[in-house]
Design a protein around this motif. Structure first.
Motif, PDB file in Angstrom:
ATOM      1  N   PHE A   1     -42.496  31.115 -39.935  1.00  0.00           N
ATOM      2  CA  PHE A   1     -41.528  32.221 -39.888  1.00  0.00           C
ATOM      3  C   PHE A   1     -40.108  31.736 -40.173  1.00  0.00           C
ATOM      4  O   PHE A   1     -39.141  32.474 -40.003  1.00  0.00           O
ATOM      5  CB  PHE A   1     -41.576  32.939 -38.532  1.00  0.00           C
ATOM      6  N   GLY A   2     -39.999  30.471 -40.588  1.00  0.00           N
ATOM      7  CA  GLY A   2     -38.712  29.921 -41.013  1.00  0.00           C
ATOM      8  C   GLY A   2     -38.826  29.496 -42.475  1.00  0.00           C
ATOM      9  O   GLY A   2     -39.620  30.070 -43.227  1.00  0.00           O
ATOM     10  N   PRO A   3     -38.049  28.474 -42.877  1.00  0.00           N
ATOM     11  CA  PRO A   3     -38.159  27.962 -44.249  1.00  0.00           C
ATOM     12  C   PRO A   3     -39.341  27.001 -44.361  1.00  0.00           C
ATOM     13  O   PRO A   3     -39.873  26.545 -43.358  1.00  0.00           O
ATOM     14  CB  PRO A   3     -36.842  27.214 -44.434  1.00  0.00           C
ATOM     15  N   ILE A   4     -39.753  26.700 -45.594  1.00  0.00           N
ATOM     16  CA  ILE A   4     -40.775  25.664 -45.809  1.00  0.00           C
ATOM     17  C   ILE A   4     -40.047  24.319 -45.722  1.00  0.00           C
ATOM     18  O   ILE A   4     -39.789  23.678 -46.730  1.00  0.00           O
ATOM     19  CB  ILE A   4     -41.449  25.837 -47.196  1.00  0.00           C
ATOM     20  N   ASN A   5     -39.697  23.898 -44.522  1.00  0.00           N
ATOM     21  CA  ASN A   5     -38.938  22.658 -44.344  1.00  0.00           C
ATOM     22  C   ASN A   5     -39.877  21.496 -43.982  1.00  0.00           C
ATOM     23  O   ASN A   5     -41.096  21.658 -43.940  1.00  0.00           O
ATOM     24  CB  ASN A   5     -37.832  22.866 -43.290  1.00  0.00           C
ATOM     25  N   GLU A   6     -39.291  20.325 -43.729  1.00  0.00           N
ATOM     26  CA  GLU A   6     -40.110  19.149 -43.396  1.00  0.00           C
ATOM     27  C   GLU A   6     -40.962  19.412 -42.155  1.00  0.00           C
ATOM     28  O   GLU A   6     -42.107  18.983 -42.059  1.00  0.00           O
ATOM     29  CB  GLU A   6     -39.228  17.911 -43.167  1.00  0.00           C
ATOM     30  N   ARG A   7     -40.373  20.106 -41.189  1.00  0.00           N
ATOM     31  CA  ARG A   7     -41.098  20.431 -39.958  1.00  0.00           C
ATOM     32  C   ARG A   7     -42.365  21.218 -40.306  1.00  0.00           C
ATOM     33  O   ARG A   7     -43.463  20.883 -39.861  1.00  0.00           O
ATOM     34  CB  ARG A   7     -40.183  21.259 -39.046  1.00  0.00           C
ATOM     35  N   PHE A   8     -42.214  22.215 -41.135  1.00  0.00           N
ATOM     36  CA  PHE A   8     -43.364  23.027 -41.538  1.00  0.00           C
ATOM     37  C   PHE A   8     -44.413  22.169 -42.259  1.00  0.00           C
ATOM     38  O   PHE A   8     -45.606  22.216 -41.939  1.00  0.00           O
ATOM     39  CB  PHE A   8     -42.909  24.174 -42.449  1.00  0.00           C
ATOM     40  N   LYS A   9     -43.953  21.366 -43.202  1.00  0.00           N
ATOM     41  CA  LYS A   9     -44.902  20.588 -44.015  1.00  0.00           C
ATOM     42  C   LYS A   9     -45.651  19.563 -43.170  1.00  0.00           C
ATOM     43  O   LYS A   9     -46.855  19.371 -43.334  1.00  0.00           O
ATOM     44  CB  LYS A   9     -44.153  19.874 -45.153  1.00  0.00           C
ATOM     45  N   THR A  10     -44.918  18.908 -42.244  1.00  0.00           N
ATOM     46  CA  THR A  10     -45.550  17.893 -41.396  1.00  0.00           C
ATOM     47  C   THR A  10     -46.608  18.534 -40.501  1.00  0.00           C
ATOM     48  O   THR A  10     -47.713  18.027 -40.346  1.00  0.00           O
ATOM     49  CB  THR A  10     -44.475  17.217 -40.508  1.00  0.00           C
ATOM     50  N   ARG A  11     -46.237  19.669 -39.901  1.00  0.00           N
ATOM     51  CA  ARG A  11     -47.186  20.324 -38.982  1.00  0.00           C
ATOM     52  C   ARG A  11     -48.381  20.888 -39.737  1.00  0.00           C
ATOM     53  O   ARG A  11     -49.495  20.887 -39.236  1.00  0.00           O
ATOM     54  CB  ARG A  11     -46.505  21.438 -38.193  1.00  0.00           C
ATOM     55  N   LEU A  12     -48.138  21.372 -40.960  1.00  0.00           N
ATOM     56  CA  LEU A  12     -49.258  21.903 -41.754  1.00  0.00           C
ATOM     57  C   LEU A  12     -50.253  20.786 -42.047  1.00  0.00           C
ATOM     58  O   LEU A  12     -51.467  20.958 -41.890  1.00  0.00           O
ATOM     59  CB  LEU A  12     -48.761  22.537 -43.061  1.00  0.00           C
ATOM     60  N   ALA A  13     -49.718  19.628 -42.432  1.00  0.00           N
ATOM     61  CA  ALA A  13     -50.596  18.491 -42.725  1.00  0.00           C
ATOM     62  C   ALA A  13     -51.379  18.095 -41.477  1.00  0.00           C
ATOM     63  O   ALA A  13     -52.560  17.755 -41.545  1.00  0.00           O
ATOM     64  CB  ALA A  13     -49.761  17.314 -43.237  1.00  0.00           C
TER      65      ALA A  13
END
Ligand code: OVM
Length: 405
Positions: free
Chosen positions: A181-193
């Motif tokens: 629900f935010g930007p596709i930032n590093e936090r998002f990418k790391t957690r997705l992985a």
């Protein structure tokens, strides 16, 4: 990937800010930053993200109620689903507009209506009492895993009807959803992985054969049997329940425990009168909203707060700020369980207002009541470890001690 459709900078007539709502130091304590945003004007342009932001109660309430102008089907993160691929199939309710939204919402709202959730009360109360027994036995504990996460994992997991084995996947899955629900930032990418196994587990338990016969999940499949949903919509709505219902309630309990540990005078009031629990929970939701921000997208050229916005413009909606807006709340930054906190926007408002809010309140009220009856003091025994997420606010660790009443 991270940029939404943005206007030419020369055409921005709102105050321009380089505020980053997703920076760790902001997430630690966003409230002074929200005050700056509110004081800049009714609408501000966040140049880092190419999105507008609203942080006052009035504009937020108006935007959330006007789902025709400010839609959800373009996604409620910064990514615009009209031009960017979503990380998962869009939710049939959260990321949908009328008329589709009304159809799915009606089915989910039926499941979570007072008549149906009141049947859960006795079980929820018994589980809360067992949990408070354990909390008092421990004396010193990490309240996040031992209390705040343990409770919804048990009662909400059982209510939906997912297997007990593997429920630890629910929190990382929800964490992913809320980072989205935010930007596709590093936090998002790391957690997705990191969440791949959890995503696979969720996919599995949304299937009919893996759900208990009497839970909310099974009821969604029965709604499909009766023709109220298409067959493929049932697992998608089970996914919605599992996405929205765990991190949110666990973090709300964290925020409650922490607020009371930091404000022992307020705990004394609730402890002396456990019937205040529901009202106190409402003030927790206002004071430390679990859900802080998400986006809407304009469906046409429109003026908001005196600023002309183009069609397809992303607007960040700071719910956590609306609940601290001094234009709406007296002594907005004071945690006061005696105030009328009703009308806060912690669960949003309008057609997308949280469908599970009565269930969330039931869980919170029951846990706070059970604690109020048995726990005299709640003391913080170490620094809480913040859980960083793009839209929800909570903790990974909350070391406390409790004494019996
Ligand atoms: C959904 C969903 C997920 C998370 C939150 C939410 C705040 C909905 O998958 O529909 O509402």
């Amino acid at each position: 990937m991270t940029t939404a459709i943005s206007p030419e900078p020369s055409r921005v007539t709102a105050p321009i800010s380089d505020f980053d709502p997703y920076a760790e130091d902001v997430l630690n304590n966003p409230y002074p930053h929200y005050e700056v945003l509110r004081e800049l004007g009714p609408i501000v342009y966040l140049q880092r993200y190419g999105a507008y932001a609203i942080a006052r109660h009035e504009e937020i309430d108006a935007v959330l109620r006007d789902h025709v102008t400010y839609c959800s089907s373009a996604g409620v993160g910064l990514a615009n689903f009209h031009t960017e691929d979503p990380w998962r199939k869009p939710s049939l309710i959260l990321e949908a507009d009328p008329p589709m939204h009304g159809r799915t919402r009606k089915v989910v709202a039926g499941l979570l209506a007072p008549a149906s959730i009141n049947k859960l009360r006795a079980t929820f109360e018994r589980e809360a009492e067992l949990l408070v027994d354990r909390v008092l036995d421990m004396g010193h504990l990490d309240a996040m895993p031992e209390l705040c996460a343990a409770y919804p994992l048990k009662v909400f997991g059982d209510a939906v009807g997912v297997p007990a084995v593997g429920r630890e996947h629910l929190l990382p899955y929800g964490d992913m959803v809320f980072n989205g629900f935010g930007p596709i930032n590093e936090r998002f990418k790391t957690r997705l992985a990191a969440a791949q196994e959890s995503i696979a587990w969720i996919g599995k338990v949304c299937k009919r054969e893996n759900l208990t016969p009497d839970g909310f999940g099974a009821q969604l499949y029965r709604a499909a049997d009766e023709g109220d949903l298409a067959p493929e919509e049932a697992p998608m709505l089970v996914r919605t329940l599992l996405s929205a219902g765990l991190d949110t309630t666990a973090f709300t309990l964290c925020n409650a425990v922490l607020a009371f540990a930091r404000h022992p005078d307020q705990w004394a009031l609730v402890q002396a009168n456990p019937a205040m629990a529901r009202q106190a929970l409402e003030e927790v939701l206002r004071f430390e909203s679990t859900f802080h921000s998400f986006y809407r997208t304009t469906t046409k050229d429109v003026e908001l707060g005196g600023v002309a916005l183009p069609k397809e413009q992303k607007i960040c909606v700071f719910i956590g700020s609306a609940n601290r807006d001094p234009r709406r709340w007296e002594r907005a930054d004071v945690f006061d369980v005696t105030r009328r906190a009703a009308g806060n926007l912690a669960f949003g408002t309008g057609i997308h207002g949280c469908a599970g809010q009565m269930l969330a309140r039931l869980e919170g009220e029951i846990v706070l009541t059970a604690l109020a009856k048995r726990v005299k003091t709640i003391r913080l025994e170490g620094a809480p470890v913040h859980h960083y997420n793009n839209s929800v606010r909570g903790y990974d660790s909350l070391p406390i001690s409790v004494t019996a009443a």
